[in-house]
Design an enzyme around this catalytic site. Structure first.
Site, PDB file in Angstrom:
ATOM      1  N   GLY A  14       0.770  -1.242   0.000  1.00  0.00           N
ATOM      2  CA  GLY A  14       0.000   0.000   0.000  1.00  0.00           C
ATOM      3  C   GLY A  14       0.798   1.286   0.000  1.00  0.00           C
ATOM      4  O   GLY A  14       0.252   2.340   0.352  1.00  0.00           O
ATOM      5  N   LYS A  37       9.167   8.943  -7.753  1.00  0.00           N
ATOM      6  CA  LYS A  37       9.457   7.515  -7.601  1.00  0.00           C
ATOM      7  C   LYS A  37      10.551   7.220  -8.621  1.00  0.00           C
ATOM      8  O   LYS A  37      10.261   7.018  -9.802  1.00  0.00           O
ATOM      9  CB  LYS A  37       8.206   6.675  -7.866  1.00  0.00           C
ATOM     10  CG  LYS A  37       8.404   5.183  -7.574  1.00  0.00           C
ATOM     11  CD  LYS A  37       7.111   4.402  -7.740  1.00  0.00           C
ATOM     12  CE  LYS A  37       7.334   2.921  -7.511  1.00  0.00           C
ATOM     13  NZ  LYS A  37       6.794   2.459  -6.244  1.00  0.00           N
TER      14      LYS A  37
END
Length: 219
Positions: A14, A37
């Site tokens: 998650g 990211k």
């Protein structure tokens, strides 16, 4: 400059769900939050909306940077980043990943950096997420699941983070499908983690309200 690294006890527990919720909460406070990211695997160019960088971009809303800016290193195979990269003729290096992150950290406004996989998941052939986190000296949000066994996995992750001098700003327990009671599991974990805030992230169709987490973080 303020930045936080979002890591996890493992893969698919998650991280992106929590990151997106935190982005929405910070934006609701009028904060110009950014997301990064550096590397992602399992990326399908034909379905970018479902990818981690695609979900981060959607949470950032109007004016969000491109997928290339959010995740500059994207690989198709659903494998660890170094394995997925190798299939495309790329050799990942920790120095490069650190440099990419530091460029983002030098920018203006709150920044959330999301790792790939868990704390000890490999990012290169020689380095893990933990190695990158330690180099960046950023505090972390540790995301865990609520499945049976998560307490052991989370405490193990906390120990390795502590051993490298990493500050854990908060633990977020993201609800796992078919798992024991979320609140009870989080309360059991909290008894072992001292003063580290332990929050729960239920799975709702319209997402999780992360405003409490946003208030706790000094971003």
């Amino acid at each position: 400059m303020s930045a936080m690294f979002i890591t996890a006890t493992g893969t698919d527990v998650g991280k992106t769900y929590v990151a997106c919720a935190l982005i929405r909460a910070l934006r609701a406070e009028g904060r110009a939050v950014r997301a990064f990211k550096p590397v992602v695997s399992g990326f399908d160019p034909a379905d970018t909306d479902a990818s981690d960088p695609g979900r981060l971009r959607a949470a950032l809303g109007d004016g969000a940077p491109s997928l290339e800016d959010i995740s500059p290193l994207r690989f198709a195979a659903p494998l660890s980043p170094p394995l997925a990269a190798r299939l495309e003729g790329v050799h990942l290096e920790l120095d490069r990943l650190e440099a990419l992150c530091r460029t983002q950290i030098a920018g203006d406004g709150p920044l959330l950096i999301e790792g790939a996989g868990g704390v000890m998941s490999p990012l290169t052939d020689e380095a893990t997420n933990l190695d990158l986190i330690a180099r960046l000296t950023l505090p972390v949000i540790l995301v865990c699941g609520s499945y049976l066994g998560t307490i052991s996995h989370t405490l193990t992750a906390l120990e390795v983070l502590k051993a490298r001098g990493v500050t854990v700003a908060a633990i977020v327990m993201s609800e796992s499908e078919g798992a024991p009671d979320l609140g009870e599991t989080a309360a059991s974990l909290a008894a072992f983690v001292g003063e580290i805030a332990t929050l729960t992230a239920p799975r709702h169709a319209d997402g999780w309200d992360a405003s409490d987490l946003a208030r706790r973080l000094q971003l």
